[in-house]
Design a protein around this motif. Structure first.
Motif, short mmCIF file in Angstrom:
data_model
loop_
_atom_site.label_atom_id
_atom_site.label_comp_id
_atom_site.label_asym_id
_atom_site.label_seq_id
_atom_site.Cartn_x
_atom_site.Cartn_y
_atom_site.Cartn_z
N ILE A 451 0.85 -1.18 0.00
CA ILE A 451 0.00 0.00 0.00
C ILE A 451 0.89 1.23 0.00
O ILE A 451 1.72 1.40 0.90
N ALA A 452 0.73 2.05 -1.04
CA ALA A 452 1.58 3.24 -1.19
C ALA A 452 1.23 4.28 -0.12
O ALA A 452 0.09 4.33 0.36
N PRO A 453 2.20 5.08 0.28
CA PRO A 453 1.92 6.14 1.27
C PRO A 453 0.85 7.10 0.76
O PRO A 453 0.68 7.28 -0.45
N ALA A 454 0.14 7.72 1.69
CA ALA A 454 -0.91 8.68 1.33
C ALA A 454 -0.30 9.93 0.70
O ALA A 454 0.79 10.36 1.08
N ASP A 455 -0.99 10.49 -0.28
CA ASP A 455 -0.51 11.70 -0.95
C ASP A 455 -0.60 12.91 -0.02
O ASP A 455 0.17 13.86 -0.14
N GLY A 456 -1.56 12.88 0.88
CA GLY A 456 -1.74 14.01 1.80
C GLY A 456 -2.65 13.61 2.95
O GLY A 456 -3.16 12.49 2.99
#
Length: 589
Positions: A451-456
């Motif tokens: 799961i990729a890190p959140a953009d913001g």
């Protein structure tokens, strides 16, 4: 249909030899054997005996070194539109059989034949001779769930009046009002229950349920027209044992009531309980259901389950998700109340589960014919007799160790990367406690899942990066779609639709779009997914651009596969150009 043809008969065989075989297998015959060169004929007392002879002897009994072939004797003038199909898997769905038969023409009727065999038998009438001939040629020996179908002609007394198929289209096209047993009849007999009833019973009651020398269980089976498996050898030493009931919904409910009555009587006789109130607390009804159906049983904010409780005057609890493993995908539904109340609750619970299963299967069959090489059996989409219970449903993929779900995509076995976008609030459900769920899912699917890190801080979607071959993508994405539905991130009547991104070589993007957008429009019409190739993209460092796919699980899978086919085709077309002028030249990275 009591006259039999016996083929593959040795030249040395005599009528006495054949008589002795029939007598050995206790199959009566009503006239002398007529032996010809290489084959023979005999009459049986009735059709049921003839069917038993076919099932007992054909392909199984040897005479003078040759295995006999036994089938109905049908004169050439009566070999027209009617076929008998035997050795159908006992848990085969009508919808699956209907779809298979309809591939060869217009099926005017399809009626089940009552036999003593475990497998099912149907008589089928096609709209035209050539359709019946093609079905016989293609389906005889056809493997379904490891059962080889046996297809033969049966006498067609109306062969002289050989009318063409109405309308000329393939599929079920009835003439006049529906006939009994016809596939277009809503309430036709089942080959077997599509969804078996799975129960958990206390181990101390298993003996009473079976009865002396199996008398009690045989009696229940006979009364309820069901097949009941008591899995005594599973979970040695466990306090409870699973029971699987295969029958119609009514048969399953009747068997369930009988089993509950036996447990209550045994509890009173052994003085386990002294009154009815204690009885319902000590011996509740426990139903096992695959986790993929439980979310829809519960309903949004628990509404479905609350309604069943109110309507049946019962208390219902469901085992926690933490109890699930890859090897045990079932949850325990515990029902407390009077025997009558529990019986009513069982009917309502199983009705919901069957509805969920049928919806999933319908969605699967809508798309399965369009996905090349998709192996439904390997993916564990249908209940299997071997497991004694329900296999994972449509979105769950195969059990651990099963074969790959995609049998052939040419030479395409290389890994693919898909970016799947899920609601940000669902990340915890996908990861699971201490990352257990995502680890299990990764092992199960044979894919890398991150799961990729959140953009913001306020991002509403998160990107799941799935890397693996086609079958791994199918399993991993299917489980994620299913998980979001189970955890109620989508409403009970709302379809789970997610956006997926795949990267394609920039030189193939034009082919995906097609002239004037023709290919991408065709893709959308075929798959029901929204397919977008954003304009004016700058290729990345690998000379790739993004294609966006939005839709429900099967639509998304189909679109992904079709796009990968286009890419593979473009690459194949480029290869001859590279090799025409000499050996391939290594490309600079």
């Amino acid at each position: 249909m009591n006259k039999l043809y016996i083929g593959n008969v040795s030249e040395q065989a005599s009528a006495l030899d054949l008589e002795s075989i029939f007598e050995q297998w206790k199959i009566p015959f009503s006239a002398p054997f007529l032996v010809k060169s290489g084959y023979a004929f005999v009459d049986c007392p009735d059709e049921k005996v003839a069917m038993r002879a076919i099932d007992t002897l054909s392909g199984k009994v040897e005479l003078h070194g040759k295995v006999l072939e036994v089938e109905h004797s049908v004169p050439k003038r009566q070999r027209s539109c009617k076929l008998q199909i035997r050795n159908i898997p006992p848990h085969m769905q009508w919808e699956v059989l209907d779809g298979l038969l309809a591939q060869y023409g217009t099926v005017e009727s399809c009626e089940q034949v009552n036999t003593d065999t475990e497998t099912a038998v149907v008589n089928v009438r096609y709209g035209a001779k050539d359709q019946a001939r093609e079905a016989l040629d293609k389906l005889n020996g056809f493997l379904m769930e490891n059962y080889a179908l046996k297809v033969s002609y049966i006498p067609d007394e109306t062969a002289a009046v050989d009318a063409p198929a109405v309308g000329g289209r393939r599929g079920f096209n009835p003439r006049g009002p529906p006939r009994q047993g016809s596939p277009n009849l809503g309430a036709r007999p089942k080959l077997q229950s599509d969804v078996p009833l799975r129960m958990l019973v206390p181990t101390q009651f298993v003996g009473a349920i079976i009865g002396k020398e199996g008398a009690t269980i045989r009696n229940i089976t006979k009364q309820t027209h069901s097949k009941i498996d008591i899995h005594r050898k599973e979970n040695a030493g466990a306090a409870e044992k699973p029971i699987t009931v295969h029958s119609t919904p009514e048969g399953c409910s009747s068997a369930c009531r009988n089993i509950m009555e036996i447990m209550q009587k045994e509890a009173i006789d052994t003085k386990m309980c002294v009154d009815t109130q204690t009885l319902t607390e000590e011996i509740p009804l426990k139903i096992l259901a695959h986790n993929n159906f439980v979310g829809r049983l519960i309903g949004k904010e628990g509404r479905n389950l609350k309604k069943i409780e109110q309507d049946t005057d019962t208390k219902i609890t469901i085992s926690p998700l933490q109890d699930l493993t890859l090897y045990n995908p079932e949850r325990t539904i515990t029902v407390k109340g009077t025997l009558e109340a529990c019986a009513k609750a069982e009917e309502e619970i199983m009705k919901k589960i069957r509805e969920s299963y049928e919806n999933d299967v319908a969605a699967m069959h809508l798309q399965s014919n369009l996905i090349p090489g998709l192996n439904l059996n390997a993916l564990g989409l249908f209940p299997g007799a071997a497991s004694g219970g329900m296999s994972p449903s449509v979105v769950s993929g195969p059990p651990a160790g099963a074969q790959a779900g995609y049998q052939s995509f040419g030479s395409q076995v290389e890994s693919e990367t898909v970016h799947l976008f899920i609601p940000a609030l669902a990340v915890g459900a996908i990861i699971g406690k201490q990352g257990q769920h995502i680890k299990q899912l990764s092992r199960f699917a044979g894919a890398s899942i991150k799961i990729a890190p959140a953009d913001g801080i306020d991002t509403k979607q998160r990107m799941v990066i799935i890397t693996g071959p086609p079958e791994a993508q199918f399993k991993a994405q299917g489980r994620i779609f299913g998980k979001l539905k189970e955890e109620n991130f989508f409403g009970p009547k709302e379809e789970v639709k997610l956006e997926a991104h795949i990267k394609v070589p920039s030189f193939a993007a034009g082919r995906v779009i097609g002239k004037g957008g023709k290919t991408v429009n065709e893709l959308q019409n075929l798959t029901s997914a929204e397919v977008v190739v954003p304009r004016d993209q700058t290729p990345d460092e690998n000379d790739q651009v993004v294609v966006k796919i939005t839709g429900h699980f099967y639509a998304s899978q189909l679109a992904q596969r079709k796009i990968q086919e286009i890419i593979a085709q473009v690459r194949r077309q480029q290869q001859p150009k590279a090799s025409a002028t000499g050996p391939p030249v290594a490309r600079r990275k």
